[in-house]
Structures are given as structure tokens and as C-alpha cells.
Design a protein around this motif. Structure first.
Motif, mmCIF file in Angstrom:
data_model
loop_
_atom_site.group_PDB
_atom_site.id
_atom_site.type_symbol
_atom_site.label_atom_id
_atom_site.label_comp_id
_atom_site.label_asym_id
_atom_site.label_seq_id
_atom_site.Cartn_x
_atom_site.Cartn_y
_atom_site.Cartn_z
ATOM 1 N N GLU A 197 0.898 -1.357 0.178
ATOM 2 C CA GLU A 197 0.023 -0.161 -0.014
ATOM 3 C C GLU A 197 0.735 1.428 -0.236
ATOM 4 O O GLU A 197 0.479 2.304 -0.573
ATOM 5 N N GLU A 237 2.259 1.656 -3.435
ATOM 6 C CA GLU A 237 1.232 2.208 -4.155
ATOM 7 C C GLU A 237 0.988 3.623 -4.045
ATOM 8 O O GLU A 237 0.989 4.378 -5.115
ATOM 9 N N SER A 238 0.855 4.130 -2.667
ATOM 10 C CA SER A 238 0.617 5.638 -2.500
ATOM 11 C C SER A 238 1.727 6.410 -2.882
ATOM 12 O O SER A 238 1.317 7.622 -3.467
ATOM 13 N N ASN A 267 -1.790 8.531 3.147
ATOM 14 C CA ASN A 267 -1.918 7.241 3.292
ATOM 15 C C ASN A 267 -0.650 6.415 3.535
ATOM 16 O O ASN A 267 -0.729 5.252 4.192
ATOM 17 N N ALA A 270 -0.184 3.560 6.368
ATOM 18 C CA ALA A 270 0.160 2.227 5.994
ATOM 19 C C ALA A 270 1.380 1.870 6.998
ATOM 20 O O ALA A 270 1.508 0.796 7.467
#
Ligand code: GDP
Length: 457
Positions: free
Chosen positions: A401, A404-405, A428, A432
Motif C-alpha cells: 500500500e 502504491e501511494s 495514506n 500504512a
């Protein structure tokens, strides 16, 4: 219907039987990819709801476990969604492998409490019922969170904290600049940030790699060697490590004078913690020794107490014996090649723990020690922290995550999006990472309440 989640729904103990539960639209579909009936003809997608099926869970050619599969379509299931429960028979390792396999074929590891959260969101239970469940298990899950964080290696914790600090700095800067554009310049900030994202992503990538190899965690049965200076603790460790067994890791622990080595004994992984380093502080040696040993022994799954049998027991041994009373320990009467001043009988009288005679110098008795450890493990007397594996899966999801962020931040910058747009992604990433080290707060009431649950509930 929501995506399909999976978790081990029962406590992981060496007793053997446990349930892996899936909930979500594709539960049947995913299980059909890994389930094989005895005849090989049955298709889990086709069977009637609320039926039980005998068979095997396989990953390609490899058979993982002999199982019973229960199919319960929504809304008549715990979550009110399509649910499949896999009753595993092969013990903890098989259970983990089954979970791993359903995840490989499309399920996502469940968040703590996510099954109950879904039951609530789907109107199956009301909030007060959900809260009643929380009361029962919150103590355990708090412990689990604490212990899973404490399972992280010091170095990992440090890196995650560093990355988070950098990220929060940028978030703070952007927020302040947006609040006070007259005094804080934001022009060109995107390009600045862009330069810093690469190294951050590299660090996250590295963590992902190490989590893949299981190196993020201190895995195995936490085994602490205690005993007076000169009893032969280091000799024993060297002997155990030195033989032709695989040394998985060899790292200095979080405290500099503690050495950790992971060794594999008959397939059982032991994380050996040697407290021998304290010999160097000459004057207050003995007291410090006992003090340190106490600290580590408190958290240990197994203690190896090395006794120099060539000299009589003294008050330091008294103290050690005192602290071993309610722990899992094995007493090693070392230096049996010399004339013995301590007998097995004497120790047995004071301590209800197995005693093994060894000579680290002559390499005698080690096979007996290994057998005793093996028996204790397979009889379920010692076990390693169940949460480690699950936590590892969750950590990996959190790291993905984060990646990805951060990638989204990069994309937004290169597309010329406004700063407040990507500060959300930065947040985010920050959250995470925080969830790995136990510093994340749920976004809203529902999340907060349900995050108190254990996985699988
Ligand atoms: P530690 O302080 O408990 O780590 O002890 P060491 O492993 O450093 O050993 C202390 C001393 O005892 C060393 O000189 C070792 O060679 C010796 N020693 C260790 N095990 C044995 C043994 O089984 N027999 C004999 N005779 N000496 C041993």
C-alpha cells in the motif's frame, strides 16, 4: 458483494485442527482452484450451499493438507456473504500454508475484525452484539498487536520511523503552505519532493524484499541461554550453530551486547539469544549477568540454563533457579568431562524441569538436548509466537500500500496536479507504515471499533 477475505479463524496451536475462513463474492471460485476431491471430479463451485466436502488443498501439483470444506452461501452465513470454511488437519504449518495458498489464488488477508465488521455492515448483527464480541477478545488482540510490534527487528522499526518522519515533514510542509501561501512558498515543491520519493521507495522496496524472505521478524522459538559466566553458554551456542545446520540469520540484536542466531533443529526454528556478552564488564559481572538474563528470560519461549557442574551451585544459581520455576526450561549440566560437583538429583529437587548432561567441550549430550527440544515442541509444550506469520502477511500488504501511494504521489506530481491532491496519498503511505509499527488510528468509528478484533473473527 465485497472482495474476498481470508484468515485463520481458530487459535493457532500445536494441537492440530484449525479453520481457514474465506468470505466474499469469490470465496467458492478461489477455493475451487485449490480444492481437489478424492475422485478429482468434484467442483466446489457446483456443490449445494451448506454442505461439507472431504478432499485436499493443493497448490498446483503439491498437496498441502487433507481437509473438510464447508460451503455456506450468503445471506445465511456469519458475514451474510458467501463463505467457505476449510477445516485443516495438518496442524499449524499446514494451516498457514492453506491460508497462503488461498491468498495466492485471489483472496486478501483479512484485517483484524473484518469478518465481524462485514457481519455488522451486512446487517447480520447489531453494534451492541459486535461490541460484546470485542470485550471478549480485545485483551487478546491488544496483546497480539503489542507482541507483533515487538516481533519486529529493531532495524526495521528504525527504518519505518525514519521514512514516516520524512513523509510527515512533507505533509506538514504542504499543509502549512496551503494554509499560509504568503509566507511559505510552494512553487516548485513538487519537483523537490519528486527527488526524495525515489530513495523512499527504494527503502520500502527493500523492506518488502526482506519481508518476503521472512527476515523482518525475529522468527522462531525465542530461546535464551542463561547461566553464570564461564558456565559454557557461548561454547554451547557455537556448538549448536557450528554444526552443519543452516544458519538463517546472524545479526546483532537491538541491544548491542546481545547476539541472535537462528538455527534449525529437526525443522524447528530456534531464535537463539545469547546473553554471554556481559562477561566483558568485569567488576559487576555476576549481578549484571543475572539481571540481564532475567530480562530476556521473561519473554523467552524456552530457556536453556547452563550449569558448570564442576563447581558447586552458589547464590547466583539460586536466583536463576528461582526465576525458572514457572518457565519452560531445560537444565544443561555442562562440563561433565570434569569431576562433577553438581548432580542431576540435586537440581531435580529444586527445579521441575528436564536435566540433560552435556560436555560442550567434548561435544557430548547435544543429541539428547536436541531430542528433548523436539519432544517439547511436538508435544505442544513450547511454541513460537503464532502471530508472527499472520503479521508478516499483513505487513506485506501495508508495504505494498505504501509503495502504491508513493507511486501515486509521483504520478500526480508529473501530471502537474495540485499539492493537496497528493498530500492525501502521502498521508495514506504514512498510515500504512504506521499500521506496521502499531501507530495508526482507525479513520472512523466503525473502523476503530472493528480494528480491535483479532483476524479471523
Ligand atoms: P560462558 O561465559 O558461559 O559463555 O562460557 P564459555 O563458553 O566462554 O566457556 C567458559 C570456559 O569453559 C571456556 O574456557 C571453555 O573452554 C570452558 N568449557 C566450556 N564447556 C566446557 C566443557 O564441557 N568442559 C570443559 N572442561 N570446559 C568447558
Amino acid at each position: 458483494m465485497a472482495d474476498t477475505i481470508a484468515a485463520i479463524a481458530t487459535a493457532m496451536s500445536t494441537s492440530g485442527i484449525g479453520i481457514v475462513r474465506l468470505s466474499g463474492e469469490d470465496a467458492r471460485e478461489i477455493v475451487s482452484k485449490v480444492y481437489r476431491s478424492r475422485s478429482g471430479k468434484k467442483d466446489i463451485r457446483e456443490v449445494r450451499s451448506h454442505t461439507i466436502h472431504y478432499g485436499f488443498i493443493c497448490d498446483g501439483e503439491e498437496t498441502i493438507d487433507e481437509v473438510l470444506v464447508m460451503v455456506m452461501d450468503g445471506p445465511s452465513s456469519y458475514t451474510a456473504e458467501n463463505t467457505v470454511e476449510i477445516d485443516c488437519h495438518g496442524g499449524v504449518l499446514a494451516m498457514k500454508r492453506v491460508l497462503e495458498t488461498v491468498i495466492k489464488y485471489g483472496a486478501r488477508p483479512a484485517e483484524p475484525g473484518e469478518f465481524t465488521k462485514r457481519a455488522f455492515l451486512n446487517g447480520r448483527i447489531d453494534l451492541s452484539q459486535a461490541e460484546a464480541v470485542i470485550d471478549v477478545i480485545s485483551a487478546k488482540s491488544e496483546y497480539a498487536l503489542k507482541s507483533s510490534v515487538s516481533q519486529l527487528k529493531g532495524a526495521v522499526l528504525k527504518i519505518i520511523k525514519e521514512i514516516r518522519e520524512k513523509i510527515i515533514y512533507h505533509i506538514a510542509y504542504i499543509e502549512s503552505a496551503l494554509d499560509d501561501p504568503e509566507h511559505i512558498a510552494i512553487d516548485g515543491y513538487g519537483e523537490e519532493l519528486m527527488k526524495e520519493l525515489q530513495p523512499l521507495k527504494k527503502q520500502v522496496e527493500k523492506l518488502l524484499q526482506s519481508s518476503d524472505e521472512g527476515k523482518m521478524m525475529k522468527e522462531g522459538i525465542k530461546t535464551v541461554i542463561v547461566g553464570k559466566p564461564n558456565a559454557g553458554k557461548s561454547s554451547l551456542l557455537n556448538l549448536l550453530v557450528g554444526e552443519e545446520r543452516a544458519i538463517v540469520t546472524d545479526i546483532a540484536g537491538t541491544t548491542r551486547d546481545i547476539l541472535e542466531e537462528t538455527i534449525i533443529l529437526h525443522g524447528i526454528s530456534l531464535c537463539m539469544i545469547d546473553t554471554a556478552g556481559i562477561r566483558d564488564t568485569k567488576d559487576v559481572v555476576e549481578q549484571i549477568g543475572v539481571g540481564r538474563a532475567k530480562k530476556y528470560a521473561k519473554d523467552a519461549d524456552l530457556i536453556l540454563y547452563v550449569v558448570d557442574s564442576s563447581i558447586p551451585l552458589d547464590e547466583n544459581d539460586d536466583e536463576i533457579i528461582g526465576m525458572l520455576q514457572d518457565k519452560k526450561a531445560i537444565v544443561l549440566l555442562n562440563k561433565t568431562d570434569l569431576s562433577m560437583k553438581v548432580s542431576e538429583k540435586e537440581l531435580k529437587k529444586r527445579l521441575n524441569q528436564p536435566v540433560v548432561e552435556i560436555s560442550a567441550k567434548e561435544e557430548k549430550g547435544i543429541d539428547v538436548l536436541e531430542q528433548v527440544i523436539k519432544d517439547m515442541f511436538f508435544q505442544g509444550e513450547i511454541s513460537f509466537n503464532d502471530e508472527v506469520y499472520i503479521t508478516n502477511v499483513r505487513h506485506r500488504t501495508a508495504l505494498f500500500e505504501t509503495m502504491e501511494s508513493l507511486t501515486m504521489v509521483e504520478q500526480s506530481i508529473s501530471m502537474g496536479m495540485p499539492e493537496d491532491f497528493y498530500s492525501i496519498d502521502l498521508m495514506n503511505a504514512y498510515e500504512a507504515l504506521g499500521s506496521i509499527i502499531g501507530e495508526s488510528v482507525g479513520e472512523d468509528l466503525v473502523n476503530e471499533i472493528f480494528s480491535k478484533f483479532c483476524t479471523g473473527k
